[in-house]
Design a protein around this motif. Structure first.
Motif, PDB file in Angstrom:
ATOM      1  N   ARG A   8      39.330  19.728 -49.150  1.00  0.00           N
ATOM      2  CA  ARG A   8      40.485  20.195 -49.918  1.00  0.00           C
ATOM      3  C   ARG A   8      40.059  21.291 -50.883  1.00  0.00           C
ATOM      4  NH1 ARG A   8      43.300  15.672 -52.927  1.00  0.00           N
ATOM      5  NH2 ARG A   8      41.358  15.884 -54.070  1.00  0.00           N
ATOM      6  N   PHE A   9      40.929  22.270 -51.069  1.00  0.00           N
ATOM      7  CA  PHE A   9      40.604  23.362 -51.977  1.00  0.00           C
ATOM      8  C   PHE A   9      40.455  22.860 -53.415  1.00  0.00           C
ATOM      9  CE2 PHE A   9      41.611  27.065 -54.669  1.00  0.00           C
ATOM     10  CZ  PHE A   9      40.545  27.868 -54.294  1.00  0.00           C
ATOM     11  N   ALA A  10      41.172  21.808 -53.765  1.00  0.00           N
ATOM     12  CA  ALA A  10      41.055  21.244 -55.116  1.00  0.00           C
ATOM     13  C   ALA A  10      39.630  20.762 -55.397  1.00  0.00           C
ATOM     14  CB  ALA A  10      42.041  20.090 -55.283  1.00  0.00           C
ATOM     15  N   ASP A  11      38.883  20.401 -54.353  1.00  0.00           N
ATOM     16  CA  ASP A  11      37.505  19.928 -54.498  1.00  0.00           C
ATOM     17  C   ASP A  11      36.472  21.034 -54.293  1.00  0.00           C
ATOM     18  OD1 ASP A  11      38.530  17.381 -54.869  1.00  0.00           O
ATOM     19  OD2 ASP A  11      38.340  16.850 -52.749  1.00  0.00           O
ATOM     20  N   LEU A  57      38.713  32.971 -52.883  1.00  0.00           N
ATOM     21  CA  LEU A  57      38.171  31.688 -52.441  1.00  0.00           C
ATOM     22  C   LEU A  57      39.216  30.873 -51.672  1.00  0.00           C
ATOM     23  CD1 LEU A  57      36.131  30.807 -55.640  1.00  0.00           C
ATOM     24  CD2 LEU A  57      35.234  31.587 -53.433  1.00  0.00           C
ATOM     25  N   LEU A  58      40.459  30.921 -52.132  1.00  0.00           N
ATOM     26  CA  LEU A  58      41.536  30.221 -51.420  1.00  0.00           C
ATOM     27  C   LEU A  58      41.723  30.819 -50.034  1.00  0.00           C
ATOM     28  CD1 LEU A  58      43.781  28.115 -51.372  1.00  0.00           C
ATOM     29  CD2 LEU A  58      45.283  29.808 -52.444  1.00  0.00           C
ATOM     30  N   TYR A  59      41.671  32.142 -49.938  1.00  0.00           N
ATOM     31  CA  TYR A  59      41.798  32.816 -48.646  1.00  0.00           C
ATOM     32  C   TYR A  59      40.671  32.368 -47.707  1.00  0.00           C
ATOM     33  CZ  TYR A  59      41.498  36.408 -45.089  1.00  0.00           C
ATOM     34  OH  TYR A  59      41.414  37.062 -43.879  1.00  0.00           O
ATOM     35  N   ALA A  64      38.759  29.244 -43.117  1.00  0.00           N
ATOM     36  CA  ALA A  64      37.867  28.242 -42.528  1.00  0.00           C
ATOM     37  C   ALA A  64      38.686  27.175 -41.809  1.00  0.00           C
ATOM     38  CB  ALA A  64      36.990  27.610 -43.609  1.00  0.00           C
ATOM     39  N   MET A  65      39.800  26.772 -42.403  1.00  0.00           N
ATOM     40  CA  MET A  65      40.675  25.788 -41.752  1.00  0.00           C
ATOM     41  C   MET A  65      41.262  26.375 -40.471  1.00  0.00           C
ATOM     42  SD  MET A  65      42.579  23.940 -45.005  1.00  0.00           S
ATOM     43  CE  MET A  65      44.131  24.178 -44.252  1.00  0.00           C
ATOM     44  N   GLU A  66      41.730  27.607 -40.548  1.00  0.00           N
ATOM     45  CA  GLU A  66      42.364  28.275 -39.405  1.00  0.00           C
ATOM     46  C   GLU A  66      41.394  28.450 -38.233  1.00  0.00           C
ATOM     47  OE1 GLU A  66      43.608  32.851 -38.513  1.00  0.00           O
ATOM     48  OE2 GLU A  66      44.242  32.030 -40.440  1.00  0.00           O
ATOM     49  N   LEU A  67      40.153  28.808 -38.524  1.00  0.00           N
ATOM     50  CA  LEU A  67      39.167  29.077 -37.477  1.00  0.00           C
ATOM     51  C   LEU A  67      38.407  27.828 -37.034  1.00  0.00           C
ATOM     52  CD1 LEU A  67      37.756  32.457 -38.814  1.00  0.00           C
ATOM     53  CD2 LEU A  67      39.262  32.123 -36.851  1.00  0.00           C
ATOM     54  N   ILE A 126      31.973  34.313 -40.500  1.00  0.00           N
ATOM     55  CA  ILE A 126      30.939  35.101 -41.180  1.00  0.00           C
ATOM     56  C   ILE A 126      31.456  36.509 -41.482  1.00  0.00           C
ATOM     57  CG2 ILE A 126      28.707  36.239 -40.763  1.00  0.00           C
ATOM     58  CD1 ILE A 126      27.948  33.484 -39.373  1.00  0.00           C
ATOM     59  N   ASP A 127      32.173  37.107 -40.532  1.00  0.00           N
ATOM     60  CA  ASP A 127      32.754  38.431 -40.747  1.00  0.00           C
ATOM     61  C   ASP A 127      33.748  38.429 -41.910  1.00  0.00           C
ATOM     62  OD1 ASP A 127      31.233  39.434 -38.678  1.00  0.00           O
ATOM     63  OD2 ASP A 127      32.876  39.407 -37.210  1.00  0.00           O
ATOM     64  N   GLU A 128      34.546  37.365 -42.020  1.00  0.00           N
ATOM     65  CA  GLU A 128      35.519  37.267 -43.112  1.00  0.00           C
ATOM     66  C   GLU A 128      34.824  37.164 -44.463  1.00  0.00           C
ATOM     67  OE1 GLU A 128      38.829  37.616 -43.343  1.00  0.00           O
ATOM     68  OE2 GLU A 128      38.855  38.113 -41.217  1.00  0.00           O
ATOM     69  N   VAL A 129      33.794  36.342 -44.547  1.00  0.00           N
ATOM     70  CA  VAL A 129      33.061  36.205 -45.811  1.00  0.00           C
ATOM     71  C   VAL A 129      32.406  37.534 -46.171  1.00  0.00           C
ATOM     72  CG1 VAL A 129      31.114  35.067 -46.963  1.00  0.00           C
ATOM     73  CG2 VAL A 129      32.701  33.723 -45.570  1.00  0.00           C
ATOM     74  N   ASN A 130      31.823  38.193 -45.190  1.00  0.00           N
ATOM     75  CA  ASN A 130      31.182  39.487 -45.423  1.00  0.00           C
ATOM     76  C   ASN A 130      32.197  40.536 -45.869  1.00  0.00           C
ATOM     77  OD1 ASN A 130      28.798  40.877 -45.574  1.00  0.00           O
ATOM     78  ND2 ASN A 130      28.670  41.324 -43.399  1.00  0.00           N
ATOM     79  N   ARG A 131      33.364  40.535 -45.243  1.00  0.00           N
ATOM     80  CA  ARG A 131      34.424  41.481 -45.609  1.00  0.00           C
ATOM     81  C   ARG A 131      34.915  41.225 -47.046  1.00  0.00           C
ATOM     82  NH1 ARG A 131      39.642  41.719 -45.927  1.00  0.00           N
ATOM     83  NH2 ARG A 131      40.016  39.636 -45.126  1.00  0.00           N
ATOM     84  N   MET A 132      35.113  39.951 -47.390  1.00  0.00           N
ATOM     85  CA  MET A 132      35.558  39.601 -48.743  1.00  0.00           C
ATOM     86  C   MET A 132      34.491  39.967 -49.780  1.00  0.00           C
ATOM     87  SD  MET A 132      38.636  38.599 -48.693  1.00  0.00           S
ATOM     88  CE  MET A 132      38.796  37.940 -50.336  1.00  0.00           C
ATOM     89  N   LEU A 133      33.238  39.799 -49.405  1.00  0.00           N
ATOM     90  CA  LEU A 133      32.138  40.147 -50.296  1.00  0.00           C
ATOM     91  C   LEU A 133      32.132  41.661 -50.572  1.00  0.00           C
ATOM     92  CD1 LEU A 133      29.766  38.964 -51.814  1.00  0.00           C
ATOM     93  CD2 LEU A 133      28.424  39.095 -49.729  1.00  0.00           C
TER      94      LEU A 133
END
Length: 139
Positions: A8-11, A57-59, A64-67, A126-133
């Motif tokens: 959960r995102f709350a955690d 972080l929410l995105y 992560a849930m979607e993929l 990994i591509d999403e995290v890299n793009r967000m970074l």
């Protein structure tokens, strides 16, 4: 349904991301410490401070849930690593999502020869995290 999800995102607490050669992964980012270390084009180690917003972080949590990140194997290393772990030069990616009570870690080699759908999901994450970074660093 999302409220009772295993992660959960709350955690949510932090994301750790590392990449490079398996025995020399100097490129790394930790969202808790906000420290981003990477090699530039001249092979100089650069240390930067990069802050992910709560929306970032929410995105990434929702992506992560979607993929299906939670369903990926922890060890997705390739045949070269299994054959000769001391001299492997195949790019490796390590991604870890940390929550209050548990974590999810995935190690992916570029030459992973397992299930192609799992490889694609891990690579997309990994591509999403890299793009967000990159986006957060540009701010």
């Amino acid at each position: 349904m999302i409220k009772n999800a295993p992660f959960r995102f709350a955690d949510f607490e932090s994301i750790e991301f590392k990449y490079g050669e398996p025995n020399h992964m100097v490129n790394e980012y930790n969202s808790k410490t906000r420290i981003y270390k990477y090699l530039d084009k001249q092979d100089s180690l650069i240390t930067d401070t990069v802050k992910f917003t709560k929306d970032d972080l929410l995105y990434l949590h929702r992506k992560a849930m979607e993929l299906g990140f939670w369903n990926l194997d922890t060890d997705m290393t390739g045949p070269e690593w299994k054959k000769d772990s001391t001299n492997s030069k195949v790019p490796r990616f390590y991604l870890e999502y940390n929550y209050k009570d548990k974590s999810k870690r995935v190690t992916l080699d570029a030459d992973f020869a397992g299930n192609p759908r799992m490889h694609d999901a891990a690579k997309s994450m990994i591509d999403e995290v890299n793009r967000m970074l990159a986006t957060a660093q540009a701010r």
